[in-house]
Design an enzyme around this catalytic site. Structure first.
Site, PDB file in Angstrom:
ATOM      1  N   HIS A  39       0.834  -1.213   0.000  1.00  0.00           N
ATOM      2  CA  HIS A  39       0.000   0.000   0.000  1.00  0.00           C
ATOM      3  C   HIS A  39       0.871   1.267   0.000  1.00  0.00           C
ATOM      4  O   HIS A  39       0.462   2.298   0.529  1.00  0.00           O
ATOM      5  CB  HIS A  39      -0.981  -0.003   1.186  1.00  0.00           C
ATOM      6  CG  HIS A  39      -2.030  -1.073   1.055  1.00  0.00           C
ATOM      7  ND1 HIS A  39      -3.174  -0.903   0.333  1.00  0.00           N
ATOM      8  CD2 HIS A  39      -2.066  -2.347   1.518  1.00  0.00           C
ATOM      9  CE1 HIS A  39      -3.899  -2.021   0.375  1.00  0.00           C
ATOM     10  NE2 HIS A  39      -3.237  -2.919   1.080  1.00  0.00           N
ATOM     11  N   THR A  40       2.049   1.146  -0.557  1.00  0.00           N
ATOM     12  CA  THR A  40       2.898   2.325  -0.737  1.00  0.00           C
ATOM     13  C   THR A  40       2.860   2.818  -2.176  1.00  0.00           C
ATOM     14  O   THR A  40       3.038   4.011  -2.429  1.00  0.00           O
ATOM     15  CB  THR A  40       4.367   2.015  -0.346  1.00  0.00           C
ATOM     16  OG1 THR A  40       4.737   0.761  -0.920  1.00  0.00           O
ATOM     17  CG2 THR A  40       4.543   1.953   1.153  1.00  0.00           C
ATOM     18  N   SER A 129      -5.918 -13.266  -5.023  1.00  0.00           N
ATOM     19  CA  SER A 129      -5.074 -13.830  -3.963  1.00  0.00           C
ATOM     20  C   SER A 129      -3.906 -12.937  -3.610  1.00  0.00           C
ATOM     21  O   SER A 129      -2.978 -13.381  -2.932  1.00  0.00           O
ATOM     22  CB  SER A 129      -4.508 -15.173  -4.418  1.00  0.00           C
ATOM     23  OG  SER A 129      -5.543 -16.089  -4.566  1.00  0.00           O
ATOM     24  N   GLU A 164      -2.298   2.899 -15.722  1.00  0.00           N
ATOM     25  CA  GLU A 164      -3.409   3.843 -15.953  1.00  0.00           C
ATOM     26  C   GLU A 164      -4.624   3.081 -16.485  1.00  0.00           C
ATOM     27  O   GLU A 164      -5.756   3.315 -16.083  1.00  0.00           O
ATOM     28  CB  GLU A 164      -3.006   4.898 -16.987  1.00  0.00           C
ATOM     29  CG  GLU A 164      -1.943   5.873 -16.524  1.00  0.00           C
ATOM     30  CD  GLU A 164      -1.286   6.627 -17.692  1.00  0.00           C
ATOM     31  OE1 GLU A 164      -0.222   7.201 -17.473  1.00  0.00           O
ATOM     32  OE2 GLU A 164      -1.833   6.612 -18.825  1.00  0.00           O
ATOM     33  N   ASP A 177       2.231  -3.620  -9.829  1.00  0.00           N
ATOM     34  CA  ASP A 177       2.007  -4.939 -10.418  1.00  0.00           C
ATOM     35  C   ASP A 177       2.332  -4.944 -11.905  1.00  0.00           C
ATOM     36  O   ASP A 177       2.976  -5.867 -12.417  1.00  0.00           O
ATOM     37  CB  ASP A 177       0.552  -5.362 -10.208  1.00  0.00           C
ATOM     38  CG  ASP A 177       0.182  -5.373  -8.735  1.00  0.00           C
ATOM     39  OD1 ASP A 177       1.100  -5.247  -7.902  1.00  0.00           O
ATOM     40  OD2 ASP A 177      -1.009  -5.503  -8.428  1.00  0.00           O
ATOM     41  N   TYR A 229     -10.202  -1.147  -0.327  1.00  0.00           N
ATOM     42  CA  TYR A 229      -8.919  -0.733  -0.920  1.00  0.00           C
ATOM     43  C   TYR A 229      -8.980   0.752  -1.304  1.00  0.00           C
ATOM     44  O   TYR A 229      -8.110   1.542  -0.944  1.00  0.00           O
ATOM     45  CB  TYR A 229      -8.636  -1.601  -2.153  1.00  0.00           C
ATOM     46  CG  TYR A 229      -7.332  -1.288  -2.855  1.00  0.00           C
ATOM     47  CD1 TYR A 229      -6.176  -2.004  -2.575  1.00  0.00           C
ATOM     48  CD2 TYR A 229      -7.254  -0.269  -3.803  1.00  0.00           C
ATOM     49  CE1 TYR A 229      -4.977  -1.725  -3.206  1.00  0.00           C
ATOM     50  CE2 TYR A 229      -6.066   0.028  -4.444  1.00  0.00           C
ATOM     51  CZ  TYR A 229      -4.928  -0.703  -4.142  1.00  0.00           C
ATOM     52  OH  TYR A 229      -3.749  -0.407  -4.781  1.00  0.00           O
TER      53      TYR A 229
END
Ligand code: NG1
Length: 409
Positions: A39-40, A129, A164, A177, A229
């Protein structure tokens, strides 16, 4: 959970059966496991992931028109057909088709691509996952469309475009990712920085292993997990605004900093935490504290990877999990149980990986201790829950793999 990837020959035979002609190209993109830095990314702060041996593989044959016809070798994923355009109407929320439409829509907007394909795909990246099955699919399709559209881009530039593009699905994700899945190097993890996107490859010491274990609890990014999220991201933005105002008031910066890196430049780590603690409270303080301490841990962890400090890296993973559990509130009893079992089995460190809310953990283990940790996770968690499940899909040793490729057959 698609845990069995079909062999190339089974994929090609199924392609011919479906479309009456063989595929001409294969586009493949791996899933990833994030070693530390959770979460950075959407706060423009660093991460340290590696690509996995598990991947999405798309066999395709170009068409002369704008049509995309795509099926999954697994029948439960409904076949999909649409025209490439800017402004493609999305499928219903949660439909896998949105991860295919996302790159088509985005590349049409930016480059006017207009060449479609017939495709068939297979994947062994577990869905929902925390191993980024979604970005592997976005990347595999995006890479194919970029080639068909004759777009000249570097892998990292394409990864930025894909980050994006994935916003189309409604998850306000960061760029980790897509970057690692596109740009990874075999045998390496990568420290990734953002805005602008930069990647530093770091070899993984030969006697380190990262073991991944799945809770079996899906964190679907179309429902509650997506809302949770996106809420975290909003909370981080709100915390940044309050801290930024305080920095201006205290005369530490001339104008309100617009990003976390700008705050940390003005008041590094401890200073930022002190300012946060003086002006934030409740969840905003917790989110801010996680993000600032996690970014600090990534910097230290990248150095420890270089110096092969296994114990130090493991301690940082433990601290990361604690912060994700108590400050970011994204762990679960199942994730905590797997982390405890990994530690009992002798792991140097263990933490949830990916967004959380279910999904997987990752544990750092010295090569000599792998069997014991794997046995602890399999017997302790899966032994009591689902003894019939294929062991390899629940607990496996991650192989640091190369990024996406597009090949002619
Ligand atoms: P996973 O766990 O793969 O859904 C998500 C985001 C990442 C990152 C992590 C948390 C997407 C596509 N991925 O990953 O950008 O923010 O959570 O570190 O939204």
């Amino acid at each position: 959970m698609p845990t069995e990837r079909s062999s190339d020959s089974a994929l090609f035979d199924a392609f011919i059966a479906r479309y009456g002609a063989p595929p001409t190209h294969v586009s493949r993109a791996p899933g990833r496991v994030n070693l530390i830095g959770e979460h950075t990314d959407y706060n423009d702060l660093p991460v340290l992931p590696m690509a996995l041996q598990r991947e999405v593989r798309l066999a395709l044959r170009p068409r002369q028109d704008r049509r995309v016809r795509l099926a999954n070798i697994r029948a439960e994923f409904r076949p999909l057909e649409f025209e490439i355009a800017s402004g493609i109407p999305p499928s219903e929320s949660g439909d896998w088709g949105n991860y295919v439409k996302a790159p088509a829509d985005h590349l049409a907007r930016h480059f006017g691509i207009d060449r479609g394909f017939d495709g068939l795909l297979t994947s062994d990246v577990p869905v929902a996952s925390g191993l980024s099955s979604s970005s592997a699919l976005v990347n595999a399709v995006g890479l194919a469309l970029a080639h068909l559209g004759e777009i000249e881009t570097e892998p990292l530039a394409l990864a930025s475009l894909m980050a994006e593009a994935e916003q189309y699905t409604g998850t306000r994700g960061g760029g980790m990712d897509q970057a690692i899945s596109m740009g990874a190097r075999a045998g390496h993890a990568a420290r990734i920085d953002f805005a602008p996107l930069r990647m530093r490859h770091v070899p993984i010491p030969s006697d380190w292993r990262f073991v991944v274990a799945d809770t079996g609890v899906r964190a679907e990014k179309s429902g509650a997990a997506q809302r949770a999220y996106n809420l975290r991201r909003t909370e981080c933005e709100q915390a940044l605004e309050v801290v930024g105002e305080e920095l201006v008031r205290a005369g530490k910066v001339p104008g309100r900093p617009s990003s976390y890196p700008a705050v940390l430049k003005a008041v590094p780590h401890d200073g930022a935490l002190a300012v946060g603690e003086s002006v934030l409270e409740g969840n905003l303080l917790k989110r801010f504290r996680h993000v600032v301490t996690e970014a600090h841990r990534v910097g230290l962890a990248a150095d420890m990877l270089v110096s092969a400090d296994l114990a130090g890296f493991g301690n940082l993973m433990d601290a990361s999990h604690g912060s994700l559990r108590t400050d970011y509130n994204v762990s679960s009893s199942e994730l905590d149980e797997l982390v405890a079992l990994a530690k009992e089995g002798g792991a140097a460190g263990a933490r949830l990986t990916g967004a959380g809310f279910g999904g997987c953990i990752v544990a750092l283990v010295p090569l000599v201790g792998v069997d014991e940790v794997v046995a602890s996770l399999r017997d302790g968690y899966w032994g009591t829950r689902d003894p019939g499940a294929p062991a390899d899909s629940r607990v496996f040793v991650a192989v640091p793999s190369a990024g996406a490729t597009y090949t002619s057959l």
